[in-house]
Design an enzyme around this catalytic site. Structure first.
Site, short mmCIF file in Angstrom:
data_model
loop_
_atom_site.label_atom_id
_atom_site.label_comp_id
_atom_site.label_asym_id
_atom_site.label_seq_id
_atom_site.Cartn_x
_atom_site.Cartn_y
_atom_site.Cartn_z
N LYS A 1 0.81 -0.99 -0.11
CA LYS A 1 0.18 -0.02 -0.07
C LYS A 1 0.78 1.27 0.01
CE LYS A 1 -3.54 2.46 2.42
NZ LYS A 1 -4.67 2.32 3.58
N LYS B 1 -2.21 -1.46 -3.99
CA LYS B 1 -2.88 -0.37 -3.72
C LYS B 1 -2.07 0.89 -4.14
CE LYS B 1 -5.90 2.01 -0.72
NZ LYS B 1 -6.10 2.46 0.61
C1 PBG Z 1 -7.69 3.24 5.42
C2 PBG Z 1 -7.78 3.32 3.84
C3 PBG Z 1 -7.60 4.23 2.95
C4 PBG Z 1 -8.20 3.69 1.70
C5 PBG Z 1 -8.57 2.49 1.84
N1 PBG Z 1 -8.36 2.25 3.37
C6 PBG Z 1 -7.11 5.54 2.98
C7 PBG Z 1 -5.68 5.87 3.56
O1 PBG Z 1 -5.04 4.91 3.75
O2 PBG Z 1 -5.51 7.03 3.68
C8 PBG Z 1 -8.27 4.45 0.53
C9 PBG Z 1 -9.04 3.95 -0.50
C10 PBG Z 1 -9.37 4.62 -1.90
O3 PBG Z 1 -8.82 5.83 -2.11
O4 PBG Z 1 -10.35 4.54 -2.60
N2 PBG Z 1 -6.47 3.21 5.74
#
Ligand code: PBG
Length: 322
Positions: A194, A247
């Site tokens: 991520k 991601k």
């Molecule tokens: C929570 C989370 C996030 C997303 C999914 N889970 C935001 C972040 O990490 O700041 C983003 C998903 C999206 O942008 O569609 N940690």
């Protein structure tokens, strides 16, 4: 000419015959943003077509999706500012509306598959995925909070637990906690690679969950790095993850490909809010054609190697497939 690649593109039938990637609704997951209350259906301005829904409205949405052959969802809670604290204690509180919502959804539609995100940010007064102390996001102190949240979510009826926080060691700690609580058969879909991406903006608008100070670069990965995803993948595999996620998706197709080649677990890709918003903006301006551009983007993610795709376009794709 001996070789004429065009021969295999002669007709729709022959193109169909030799098509390598077949995207199916079966591999798509639709994110749903929840809010406490009833009869709530709030537009998210930075993500056209997506709403913040109260449970009653979410049930309507889910029923519609089921009718289109889409039965897999990932849920996220919008939490009132007054309920947020440093320890994200509302995330595992008995009166948590999100956990109650899942029970209601499962009662009404026992066969839908529900994934839950595990991270402190929607519940944290700091807007970070871990506990913040003196401007630092603490790792080991955060793990028990994540474990408690995961067990509460499994108890409420979630089918898959998806830690998105990027703390070191979280998959192992969550696995152990789930097993101890009797949830040995609940899979973990780890947000493995991520990245600290600019493309989460509309999601943070949807949940009012942006960090109050600083950024997420000490825990989410540097977008310039590829090999770190292998370190994260190795750890998640050892710690018991059942899925590895990359991601964002579209801007990280090389990472999806690398993960697919390197690990034998199913690979999920999160086609994130900013990536969907970009395409929507171009389509709403008449610059791109949604009906053709959207499936091309989803197909690219599958072609790169994603077995599972989480996308805000899941319902629209399902509509096009019926
Ligand atoms: C929570 C989370 C996030 C997303 C999914 N889970 C935001 C972040 O990490 O700041 C983003 C998903 C999206 O942008 O569609 N940690």
């Amino acid at each position: 000419m001996q070789r004429r690649p065009r021969r295999n593109r002669n007709s729709p039938q022959i193109r169909d015959l030799v098509q390598e990637t077949r995207l199916s609704v079966a591999q798509l997951v639709l994110p749903i943003f929840l809010e406490d209350g009833s009869d709530v259906r709030k537009k998210i301005p930075s993500l056209p077509g997506t709403y913040r829904l109260s449970v009653d409205q979410a049930l309507v949405e889910i029923e519609e999706c089921i009718g289109l052959g889409l039965d897999k969802f990932i849920l996220f809670p919008a939490v009132a500012e007054a309920l947020k604290d440093q320890m994200a204690s509302y995330s595992h509180a008995a009166e948590n509306y999100y956990l109650e919502a899942v029970r209601q959804i499962k009662r009404r539609f026992p066969n839908v598959m529900l994934i839950s995100d595990v991270a402190m940010d929607p519940y944290s007064s700091d807007g970070h995925d871990g506990i913040v102390l003196d401007g630092q996001v603490l790792n080991d102190e955060t793990l028990p909070v994540l474990a408690k949240m995961a067990v509460a979510q499994a108890e409420a009826g979630f089918d898959i637990i998806a830690p998105s926080d990027m703390m070191d060691g979280r998959v192992g700690v969550i696995r152990e906690a789930l097993d101890l609580a009797g949830f040995q058969s609940v899979p973990i879909m780890s947000y493995t690679a991520k990245y600290a991406s600019a493309f989460y903006g509309p999601f943070r608008d949807a949940l009012d969950s942006a960090p109050k100070a600083g950024d997420k670069k000490t825990y989410q990965m540097n977008p310039a790095n590829k090999r770190t995803s292998l370190i994260e993948g190795d750890l998640d595999l050892q710690e018991g993850a059942d899925f590895l996620m990359v991601k964002p998706a579209v801007h990280y197709l090389d990472i999806i490909h690398l993960m697919k080649e390197s690990f034998d677990l199913p690979i999920a890709a999160y086609h994130v809010s900013g990536e969907c918003a970009m395409l929507m903006a171009a389509c709403n301006n008449g610059w791109l054609d949604y009906q053709t551009a959207m499936p091309e983007v989803l197909t690219s993610i599958a072609r790169a190697g994603a077995d599972v795709i989480i996308t805000y376009f899941a319902k629209d794709f399902a509509k096009m497939s019926v």
